[in-house]
Design a protein around this motif. Structure first.
Motif, PDB file in Angstrom:
ATOM      1  N   HIS A 196       9.273  -8.734  23.281  1.00  0.00           N
ATOM      2  CA  HIS A 196      10.144  -8.488  22.129  1.00  0.00           C
ATOM      3  C   HIS A 196       9.500  -7.566  21.105  1.00  0.00           C
ATOM      4  O   HIS A 196       9.881  -7.552  19.945  1.00  0.00           O
ATOM      5  N   GLN A 197       8.477  -6.825  21.540  1.00  0.00           N
ATOM      6  CA  GLN A 197       7.864  -5.749  20.751  1.00  0.00           C
ATOM      7  C   GLN A 197       7.189  -6.212  19.456  1.00  0.00           C
ATOM      8  O   GLN A 197       7.112  -5.448  18.500  1.00  0.00           O
ATOM      9  N   SER A 198       6.714  -7.435  19.407  1.00  0.00           N
ATOM     10  CA  SER A 198       5.887  -7.835  18.272  1.00  0.00           C
ATOM     11  C   SER A 198       4.553  -7.086  18.348  1.00  0.00           C
ATOM     12  O   SER A 198       3.998  -6.904  19.434  1.00  0.00           O
ATOM     13  N   GLN A 199       4.054  -6.646  17.204  1.00  0.00           N
ATOM     14  CA  GLN A 199       2.790  -5.924  17.152  1.00  0.00           C
ATOM     15  C   GLN A 199       1.838  -6.631  16.193  1.00  0.00           C
ATOM     16  O   GLN A 199       2.243  -7.135  15.146  1.00  0.00           O
ATOM     17  N   PHE A 200       0.552  -6.635  16.584  1.00  0.00           N
ATOM     18  CA  PHE A 200      -0.479  -7.312  15.815  1.00  0.00           C
ATOM     19  C   PHE A 200      -1.623  -6.342  15.543  1.00  0.00           C
ATOM     20  O   PHE A 200      -2.001  -5.565  16.416  1.00  0.00           O
ATOM     21  N   ASP A 201      -2.175  -6.412  14.341  1.00  0.00           N
ATOM     22  CA  ASP A 201      -3.243  -5.511  13.911  1.00  0.00           C
ATOM     23  C   ASP A 201      -4.591  -6.189  14.163  1.00  0.00           C
ATOM     24  O   ASP A 201      -4.958  -7.147  13.475  1.00  0.00           O
ATOM     25  N   VAL A 202      -5.343  -5.670  15.146  1.00  0.00           N
ATOM     26  CA  VAL A 202      -6.623  -6.262  15.498  1.00  0.00           C
ATOM     27  C   VAL A 202      -7.624  -6.120  14.365  1.00  0.00           C
ATOM     28  O   VAL A 202      -8.496  -6.973  14.169  1.00  0.00           O
ATOM     29  N   THR A 203      -7.536  -5.049  13.592  1.00  0.00           N
ATOM     30  CA  THR A 203      -8.499  -4.833  12.506  1.00  0.00           C
ATOM     31  C   THR A 203      -8.313  -5.830  11.363  1.00  0.00           C
ATOM     32  O   THR A 203      -9.202  -5.974  10.530  1.00  0.00           O
ATOM     33  N   ASN A 204      -7.168  -6.508  11.332  1.00  0.00           N
ATOM     34  CA  ASN A 204      -6.868  -7.416  10.220  1.00  0.00           C
ATOM     35  C   ASN A 204      -6.478  -8.791  10.753  1.00  0.00           C
ATOM     36  O   ASN A 204      -5.391  -9.308  10.488  1.00  0.00           O
ATOM     37  N   HIS A 205      -7.360  -9.377  11.580  1.00  0.00           N
ATOM     38  CA  HIS A 205      -7.158 -10.717  12.119  1.00  0.00           C
ATOM     39  C   HIS A 205      -5.838 -10.851  12.861  1.00  0.00           C
ATOM     40  O   HIS A 205      -5.182 -11.896  12.816  1.00  0.00           O
ATOM     41  N   CYS A 206      -5.426  -9.792  13.546  1.00  0.00           N
ATOM     42  CA  CYS A 206      -4.194  -9.786  14.356  1.00  0.00           C
ATOM     43  C   CYS A 206      -2.973 -10.229  13.545  1.00  0.00           C
ATOM     44  O   CYS A 206      -2.117 -11.003  14.021  1.00  0.00           O
ATOM     45  N   ALA A 207      -2.886  -9.743  12.306  1.00  0.00           N
ATOM     46  CA  ALA A 207      -1.707 -10.016  11.493  1.00  0.00           C
ATOM     47  C   ALA A 207      -0.493  -9.314  12.090  1.00  0.00           C
ATOM     48  O   ALA A 207      -0.603  -8.240  12.688  1.00  0.00           O
ATOM     49  N   VAL A 208       0.673  -9.917  11.917  1.00  0.00           N
ATOM     50  CA  VAL A 208       1.917  -9.332  12.442  1.00  0.00           C
ATOM     51  C   VAL A 208       2.302  -8.134  11.588  1.00  0.00           C
ATOM     52  O   VAL A 208       2.417  -8.241  10.361  1.00  0.00           O
ATOM     53  N   PHE A 237       4.839  -5.913  13.010  1.00  0.00           N
ATOM     54  CA  PHE A 237       6.188  -5.536  13.453  1.00  0.00           C
ATOM     55  C   PHE A 237       6.692  -6.588  14.427  1.00  0.00           C
ATOM     56  O   PHE A 237       5.907  -7.192  15.164  1.00  0.00           O
ATOM     57  N   GLY A 238       8.001  -6.805  14.440  1.00  0.00           N
ATOM     58  CA  GLY A 238       8.615  -7.668  15.426  1.00  0.00           C
ATOM     59  C   GLY A 238       8.875  -9.082  14.927  1.00  0.00           C
ATOM     60  O   GLY A 238       8.592  -9.423  13.779  1.00  0.00           O
ATOM     61  N   PRO A 239       9.392  -9.931  15.814  1.00  0.00           N
ATOM     62  CA  PRO A 239       9.859 -11.264  15.404  1.00  0.00           C
ATOM     63  C   PRO A 239       8.771 -12.334  15.329  1.00  0.00           C
ATOM     64  O   PRO A 239       9.069 -13.459  14.928  1.00  0.00           O
ATOM     65  N   ALA A 240       7.541 -12.047  15.746  1.00  0.00           N
ATOM     66  CA  ALA A 240       6.489 -13.062  15.682  1.00  0.00           C
ATOM     67  C   ALA A 240       6.306 -13.529  14.242  1.00  0.00           C
ATOM     68  O   ALA A 240       6.345 -12.723  13.302  1.00  0.00           O
ATOM     69  N   ALA A 241       6.071 -14.828  14.069  1.00  0.00           N
ATOM     70  CA  ALA A 241       6.040 -15.408  12.727  1.00  0.00           C
ATOM     71  C   ALA A 241       4.636 -15.535  12.154  1.00  0.00           C
ATOM     72  O   ALA A 241       4.487 -15.719  10.940  1.00  0.00           O
ATOM     73  N   ARG A 242       3.595 -15.457  12.971  1.00  0.00           N
ATOM     74  CA  ARG A 242       2.241 -15.650  12.466  1.00  0.00           C
ATOM     75  C   ARG A 242       1.250 -14.874  13.316  1.00  0.00           C
ATOM     76  O   ARG A 242       1.558 -14.465  14.448  1.00  0.00           O
ATOM     77  N   PRO A 243       0.029 -14.661  12.818  1.00  0.00           N
ATOM     78  CA  PRO A 243      -0.982 -13.914  13.580  1.00  0.00           C
ATOM     79  C   PRO A 243      -1.385 -14.658  14.851  1.00  0.00           C
ATOM     80  O   PRO A 243      -1.176 -15.867  14.992  1.00  0.00           O
ATOM     81  N   LEU A 244      -2.008 -13.904  15.770  1.00  0.00           N
ATOM     82  CA  LEU A 244      -2.559 -14.533  16.959  1.00  0.00           C
ATOM     83  C   LEU A 244      -3.788 -15.356  16.579  1.00  0.00           C
ATOM     84  O   LEU A 244      -4.624 -14.908  15.780  1.00  0.00           O
ATOM     85  N   PRO A 245      -3.949 -16.562  17.120  1.00  0.00           N
ATOM     86  CA  PRO A 245      -5.141 -17.364  16.827  1.00  0.00           C
ATOM     87  C   PRO A 245      -6.405 -16.657  17.322  1.00  0.00           C
ATOM     88  O   PRO A 245      -6.423 -16.077  18.409  1.00  0.00           O
ATOM     89  N   GLN A 246      -7.450 -16.715  16.526  1.00  0.00           N
ATOM     90  CA  GLN A 246      -8.721 -16.075  16.875  1.00  0.00           C
ATOM     91  C   GLN A 246      -9.686 -17.100  17.455  1.00  0.00           C
ATOM     92  O   GLN A 246      -9.789 -18.231  16.959  1.00  0.00           O
ATOM     93  N   LEU A 247     -10.395 -16.702  18.524  1.00  0.00           N
ATOM     94  CA  LEU A 247     -11.412 -17.549  19.125  1.00  0.00           C
ATOM     95  C   LEU A 247     -12.776 -17.155  18.561  1.00  0.00           C
ATOM     96  O   LEU A 247     -13.226 -16.019  18.748  1.00  0.00           O
ATOM     97  N   PRO A 248     -13.463 -18.048  17.878  1.00  0.00           N
ATOM     98  CA  PRO A 248     -14.796 -17.717  17.360  1.00  0.00           C
ATOM     99  C   PRO A 248     -15.785 -17.528  18.515  1.00  0.00           C
ATOM    100  O   PRO A 248     -15.861 -18.367  19.416  1.00  0.00           O
ATOM    101  N   ILE A 249     -16.535 -16.435  18.508  1.00  0.00           N
ATOM    102  CA  ILE A 249     -17.453 -16.141  19.607  1.00  0.00           C
ATOM    103  C   ILE A 249     -18.850 -15.863  19.065  1.00  0.00           C
ATOM    104  O   ILE A 249     -19.045 -15.581  17.882  1.00  0.00           O
ATOM    105  N   ALA A 250     -19.813 -15.940  19.963  1.00  0.00           N
ATOM    106  CA  ALA A 250     -21.217 -15.632  19.662  1.00  0.00           C
ATOM    107  C   ALA A 250     -21.872 -15.177  20.964  1.00  0.00           C
ATOM    108  O   ALA A 250     -21.188 -14.950  21.968  1.00  0.00           O
TER     109      ALA A 250
END
Length: 362
Positions: free
Chosen positions: A310-322, A324-337
């Motif tokens: 459905h063409q939702s777009q997320f900005d990786v540089t900004n914590h995958c904030a939405v 564009f599109g119908p998505a209601a919240r950012p993608l959850p981030q996995l903490p890594i090391a």
């Protein structure tokens, strides 16, 4: 001879100019007077049998609401068949019976609803020829009043307000028709204990120290292997080992991750999340927060993630904030090391439920 030829060309040019400049005419067309062709008008109106015979009109009305009743029966039957013919794991006969009887119910509901609506329009609604004049649509009081009059006229012509049996059975059929879909969607929910969406989606296979591995071969990933602009499809270490066990697909669906590397100065991280990335490497859930499609299209130049459904777009540089599109919240981030051997590991599980937004979610 040359002089005569030139004179002829000049004359032809003069004639052409005169032809183009003639009032009411254009090149390649003919001028026709507005009254040259007589309007033939509409053919004589032919009344239907339901317009001539009141008994046949009543019979047509009974046919219409009977079809709407059949549509209701089909919808109810599909729901009943879903419960009466359950699917038994490993038994293809139960699958066939379930599909057969549910399909018959849905087919009857849709077919009777469609035939009833068509028969209503052809046999009972107003049957008079009319001409609709086109005019500019304006939102003035006059046009709104005209729209009200049109709806009132349509109600009188269709008999929707007057034919109560047809109206009520149509409303009943439309209400009953989605019920099989509700029953079928219920089968998509997991069965057994602990089936609350919040509990199911709040925990995945990721835990502290779990290595990030490639999907689907399960090869561990070193930080040095992740180049700038690259994107890795990632699953937890150990998931590939249970590839043929029960529940593997459900666990994978919740735990799939997309790993990317950017220049560290391109990441706009909050203070609490600066430790969640490693040297520009970030990991985010691939499960779209709209309806759960896999977000797997990474635009290297813009650093955007695109969901193909459905063409939702997320900005990786900004914590995958939405963005564009119908998505209601950012993608959850996995903490890594990174562990002592240079392999990428998870610091913990996701700190929020993965997947689509739902009303129980906090």
């Amino acid at each position: 001879m040359a002089q005569d030829d030139n004179s002829g060309k000049e004359l032809a040019a003069d004639d052409s100019s005169a032809h183009i400049a003639a009032p009411g005419a254009s090149v390649g067309t003919a001028v026709v007077a507005p009254d040259a062709v007589k309007n033939p008008g509409l053919p004589p109106h032919r009344k239907r049998v339901t317009d001539l015979d009141p008994k046949k009109e009543k019979r047509a009305a009974r046919t219409v609401y009977t079809l709407f009743y059949l549509s209701i029966v089909g919808s109810v039957w599909a729901v009943a068949a879903y419960m009466a013919f359950p699917i038994t794991p490993g038994d293809m006969g139960s699958v066939r019976l379930n599909n057969l009887f549910i399909g018959l119910g849905i087919a009857l509901a849709l077919l009777a609803l469609g035939i009833g609506a068509v028969h209503w329009g052809k046999a009972l609604m107003a049957d008079e020829e009319a001409i609709d004049e086109r005019h500019p649509v304006r939102g003035s009081d006059e046009t709104r009043q005209t729209a009200v009059e049109i709806f009132d006229t349509a109600n009188k012509e269709s008999g929707f307000g007057r034919r109560s049996m047809i109206r009520n059975t149509l409303i009943g059929a439309l209400i009953a028709f989605p019920l099989p879909a509700v029953a079928l969607f219920r089968g998509l929910a997991p069965e057994g204990k602990d089936t609350e969406p919040v509990a199911l989606l709040s925990h995945t296979m990721w835990e502290k120290g779990t290595r990030l591995t490639r999907d689907p071969d399960g090869a561990p990933i070193k930080a040095a292997d992740v180049t700038f602009g690259s994107a890795f499809h990632v699953i937890p270490d150990g998931l590939a080992d249970i590839a043929h066990s029960d529940g593997m697909l459900e666990e994978k669906a919740k735990a799939i991750v997309l790993l990317m590397r950017l220049q560290p100065d391109q990441l706009h991280e909050t203070e609490e999340r600066k430790s969640w990335s490693y040297d520009g490497i970030v990991a985010y859930s691939k499960v779209c927060t709209h309806v759960g499609c896999p977000v797997a299209l990474y635009e290297q130049r813009t650093h955007h993630l695109l969901c193909p459904c459905h063409q939702s777009q997320f900005d990786v540089t900004n914590h995958c904030a939405v963005i564009f599109g119908p998505a209601a919240r950012p993608l959850p981030q996995l903490p890594i090391a990174v562990d002592d051997e240079g392999y990428l590991i998870a610091q913990s599980d996701f700190t929020e439920p993965v997947g689509p937004s739902f009303w129980e979610r906090h």
